[in-house]
Design a protein around this motif. Structure first.
Motif, PDB file in Angstrom:
ATOM      1  N   ILE A 146       0.826  -1.195   0.000  1.00  0.00           N
ATOM      2  CA  ILE A 146       0.000   0.000   0.000  1.00  0.00           C
ATOM      3  C   ILE A 146       0.869   1.258   0.000  1.00  0.00           C
ATOM      4  N   SER A 147       0.236   2.404  -0.230  1.00  0.00           N
ATOM      5  CA  SER A 147       0.960   3.670  -0.310  1.00  0.00           C
ATOM      6  C   SER A 147       1.668   3.989   1.004  1.00  0.00           C
ATOM      7  N   VAL A 148       2.657   4.857   0.938  1.00  0.00           N
ATOM      8  CA  VAL A 148       3.435   5.208   2.128  1.00  0.00           C
ATOM      9  C   VAL A 148       2.540   5.805   3.202  1.00  0.00           C
ATOM     10  N   SER A 149       1.610   6.672   2.826  1.00  0.00           N
ATOM     11  CA  SER A 149       0.732   7.288   3.823  1.00  0.00           C
ATOM     12  C   SER A 149      -0.127   6.236   4.524  1.00  0.00           C
ATOM     13  N   GLN A 150      -0.599   5.242   3.780  1.00  0.00           N
ATOM     14  CA  GLN A 150      -1.400   4.187   4.390  1.00  0.00           C
ATOM     15  C   GLN A 150      -0.526   3.237   5.213  1.00  0.00           C
ATOM     16  N   GLN A 151       0.714   3.028   4.802  1.00  0.00           N
ATOM     17  CA  GLN A 151       1.627   2.227   5.629  1.00  0.00           C
ATOM     18  C   GLN A 151       1.819   2.886   6.997  1.00  0.00           C
ATOM     19  N   GLN A 152       1.884   4.215   7.012  1.00  0.00           N
ATOM     20  CA  GLN A 152       2.047   4.924   8.287  1.00  0.00           C
ATOM     21  C   GLN A 152       0.825   4.733   9.174  1.00  0.00           C
ATOM     22  N   ARG A 153      -0.367   4.746   8.576  1.00  0.00           N
ATOM     23  CA  ARG A 153      -1.592   4.535   9.346  1.00  0.00           C
ATOM     24  C   ARG A 153      -1.641   3.111   9.907  1.00  0.00           C
ATOM     25  N   VAL A 154      -1.255   2.149   9.095  1.00  0.00           N
ATOM     26  CA  VAL A 154      -1.251   0.761   9.568  1.00  0.00           C
ATOM     27  C   VAL A 154      -0.227   0.584  10.681  1.00  0.00           C
ATOM     28  N   LYS A 155       0.929   1.228  10.560  1.00  0.00           N
ATOM     29  CA  LYS A 155       1.942   1.122  11.620  1.00  0.00           C
ATOM     30  C   LYS A 155       1.415   1.696  12.934  1.00  0.00           C
ATOM     31  N   LEU A 156       0.708   2.823  12.859  1.00  0.00           N
ATOM     32  CA  LEU A 156       0.123   3.390  14.071  1.00  0.00           C
ATOM     33  C   LEU A 156      -0.840   2.397  14.729  1.00  0.00           C
ATOM     34  N   LEU A 157      -1.648   1.751  13.911  1.00  0.00           N
ATOM     35  CA  LEU A 157      -2.606   0.788  14.442  1.00  0.00           C
ATOM     36  C   LEU A 157      -1.892  -0.416  15.039  1.00  0.00           C
ATOM     37  N   ARG A 158      -0.881  -0.921  14.338  1.00  0.00           N
ATOM     38  CA  ARG A 158      -0.159  -2.082  14.852  1.00  0.00           C
ATOM     39  C   ARG A 158       0.577  -1.740  16.144  1.00  0.00           C
ATOM     40  N   ALA A 226      -0.130 -14.968 -15.925  1.00  0.00           N
ATOM     41  CA  ALA A 226       0.045 -16.257 -16.594  1.00  0.00           C
ATOM     42  C   ALA A 226      -1.096 -17.235 -16.292  1.00  0.00           C
ATOM     43  N   VAL A 227      -1.984 -16.884 -15.375  1.00  0.00           N
ATOM     44  CA  VAL A 227      -3.100 -17.756 -15.008  1.00  0.00           C
ATOM     45  C   VAL A 227      -4.218 -17.604 -16.032  1.00  0.00           C
ATOM     46  N   PRO A 228      -4.784 -18.704 -16.527  1.00  0.00           N
ATOM     47  CA  PRO A 228      -5.821 -18.610 -17.569  1.00  0.00           C
ATOM     48  C   PRO A 228      -7.212 -18.323 -17.010  1.00  0.00           C
ATOM     49  N   LEU A 229      -7.384 -17.106 -16.499  1.00  0.00           N
ATOM     50  CA  LEU A 229      -8.680 -16.655 -15.989  1.00  0.00           C
ATOM     51  C   LEU A 229      -8.984 -15.269 -16.543  1.00  0.00           C
ATOM     52  N   PRO A 230     -10.270 -14.917 -16.662  1.00  0.00           N
ATOM     53  CA  PRO A 230     -10.613 -13.524 -16.958  1.00  0.00           C
ATOM     54  C   PRO A 230     -10.380 -12.656 -15.715  1.00  0.00           C
ATOM     55  N   PHE A 231      -9.769 -11.490 -15.907  1.00  0.00           N
ATOM     56  CA  PHE A 231      -9.474 -10.584 -14.797  1.00  0.00           C
ATOM     57  C   PHE A 231     -10.232  -9.268 -14.973  1.00  0.00           C
ATOM     58  N   HIS A 232     -10.552  -8.675 -13.835  1.00  0.00           N
ATOM     59  CA  HIS A 232     -11.259  -7.394 -13.802  1.00  0.00           C
ATOM     60  C   HIS A 232     -10.605  -6.550 -12.717  1.00  0.00           C
ATOM     61  N   VAL A 233     -10.186  -5.360 -13.042  1.00  0.00           N
ATOM     62  CA  VAL A 233      -9.658  -4.406 -12.067  1.00  0.00           C
ATOM     63  C   VAL A 233     -10.690  -3.291 -11.935  1.00  0.00           C
ATOM     64  N   LEU A 234     -11.271  -3.172 -10.753  1.00  0.00           N
ATOM     65  CA  LEU A 234     -12.331  -2.194 -10.499  1.00  0.00           C
ATOM     66  C   LEU A 234     -11.903  -1.303  -9.347  1.00  0.00           C
ATOM     67  N   SER A 235     -12.135  -0.008  -9.487  1.00  0.00           N
ATOM     68  CA  SER A 235     -11.790   0.927  -8.408  1.00  0.00           C
ATOM     69  C   SER A 235     -12.681   2.145  -8.489  1.00  0.00           C
ATOM     70  N   GLY A 236     -12.611   2.975  -7.456  1.00  0.00           N
ATOM     71  CA  GLY A 236     -13.209   4.288  -7.518  1.00  0.00           C
ATOM     72  C   GLY A 236     -12.341   5.219  -8.349  1.00  0.00           C
ATOM     73  N   ALA A 237     -12.836   6.422  -8.545  1.00  0.00           N
ATOM     74  CA  ALA A 237     -12.095   7.415  -9.320  1.00  0.00           C
ATOM     75  C   ALA A 237     -10.943   8.021  -8.522  1.00  0.00           C
ATOM     76  N   HIS A 238     -10.961   7.834  -7.205  1.00  0.00           N
ATOM     77  CA  HIS A 238      -9.877   8.310  -6.345  1.00  0.00           C
ATOM     78  C   HIS A 238      -9.587   7.237  -5.309  1.00  0.00           C
ATOM     79  N   ASP A 239      -8.306   7.014  -5.038  1.00  0.00           N
ATOM     80  CA  ASP A 239      -7.929   6.003  -4.049  1.00  0.00           C
ATOM     81  C   ASP A 239      -6.585   6.384  -3.462  1.00  0.00           C
ATOM     82  N   ASP A 240      -6.529   6.567  -2.140  1.00  0.00           N
ATOM     83  CA  ASP A 240      -5.255   6.920  -1.514  1.00  0.00           C
ATOM     84  C   ASP A 240      -4.526   5.708  -0.953  1.00  0.00           C
ATOM     85  N   THR A 241      -5.086   4.510  -1.144  1.00  0.00           N
ATOM     86  CA  THR A 241      -4.406   3.286  -0.704  1.00  0.00           C
ATOM     87  C   THR A 241      -3.514   2.760  -1.815  1.00  0.00           C
TER      88      THR A 241
END
Length: 290
Positions: A146-158, A226-241
């Motif tokens: 995850i992004s550096v800012s979110q890593q900092q939040r996770v570290k605070l929680l841990r 390399a895995v023979p599956l259909p893939f879908h990447v879905l997200s919001g228009a903004h994501d800070d993670t």
């Protein structure tokens, strides 16, 4: 359920414990709407500090499109039991094997959807064995850590979990400010008491182990491609993670279908449930063989 239910299931859904070869997991399960063409089964994996209830608003529109929707609490999440102080039980490979057991218990190949942390666990499951799955959707879930800012939040929680009880950590989170600003476990699908009870249902060891995973996850996109599956990447228009540009690039590397949901951030299923549900169902419909 062996515990008192925290949330009421959405209309037409039921909550129960799914029995698998690796234990019982709390699920919310909704069947296709009466009269709809039955198209398949969907297994939804929640993110860090989240739960199956994060997908609550997706059940009805997906059921109307003919899909059975099964949202699950992973080991040590909310209403699924797990060790309180044994982090080894939450190694990514162990959580991936849980997903394979859940899919096996459902009895048919499933469309797998993982939100955030759930996406990385879903990816690990597919890399272990893709045969139980019809497709993989990574929802707001990126290629590596995850992004550096979110890593900092996770570290605070841990750091807090290392010295405080779950109740004390919850009180500290509440003291940080309004939920819409603080985010994390204080912001979710229910009222403050429901969210508190959900938080207290989590295993501290699960949060510590999966928080570390989010901050150290390697890039496995080439392996997944390399895995023979259909893939879908879905997200919001903004994501800070994971910034949206990183998700765009991952979709290209996977040759995946790409959806950006306008007006949504890191939780498109909650922020914009109808467009998200329609995008998911459209993708699954497109994977069906004539």
């Amino acid at each position: 359920m062996t515990r008192q239910a925290t949330f009421t299931p959405p209309p037409g859904a039921r909550a129960y414990l799914l029995r698998t070869a690796r234990g019982e997991f709390a699920v919310v399960d909704s069947s296709p709407k009466a009269g709809a063409e039955v198209k398949g089964v969907v297994l939804l994996l929640p993110g860090f500090t989240g739960s199956k209830e994060d997908f609550r608003l997706l059940h009805e529109p997906l059921a109307e499109r003919g899909y059975r929707v099964v949202a699950v609490d992973g080991r040590g999440q909310h209403e699924s039991d797990g060790p309180v102080d044994d982090e080894s039980a939450y190694a990514q490979r162990e959580l991936a094997r849980d997903v394979l057991a859940q899919a096996e218990a459902l009895g048919v190949p499933v469309h797998l959807v993982g939100h955030s942390l759930g996406g990385q666990i879903a990816r690990a499951a597919v890399l272990l064995d893709h045969s139980p799955f019809r497709s993989l959707t990574l929802m707001s879930s990126g290629p590596a850590q995850i992004s550096v800012s979110q890593q900092q939040r996770v570290k605070l929680l841990r750091d807090a979990l290392a010295v405080l009880s779950m109740e004390e950590v919850w009180e500290a989170i509440q003291a940080m400010g309004p939920p819409e600003e603080v985010g994390g476990p204080a912001r979710g699908p229910g009222d403050p008491e429901q969210l508190r009870r959900r938080w207290l249902g989590h295993s501290p060891a699960q949060l510590l182990a999966t928080g570390r995973q989010l901050c150290t996850e390697p890039d496995r996109v080439a392996e997944l491609a390399a895995v023979p599956l259909p893939f879908h990447v879905l997200s919001g228009a903004h994501d800070d993670t994971w910034p949206v540009t990183i998700l765009d690039d991952m979709a290209v590397r996977l040759n995946a279908h790409r959806t950006v949901v306008a007006g949504a951030e890191h939780s498109p299923g909650a922020d914009q449930p109808l467009p998200t549900a329609h995008a998911l169902a459209d993708f699954w419909d497109g994977t069906r063989t004539p």
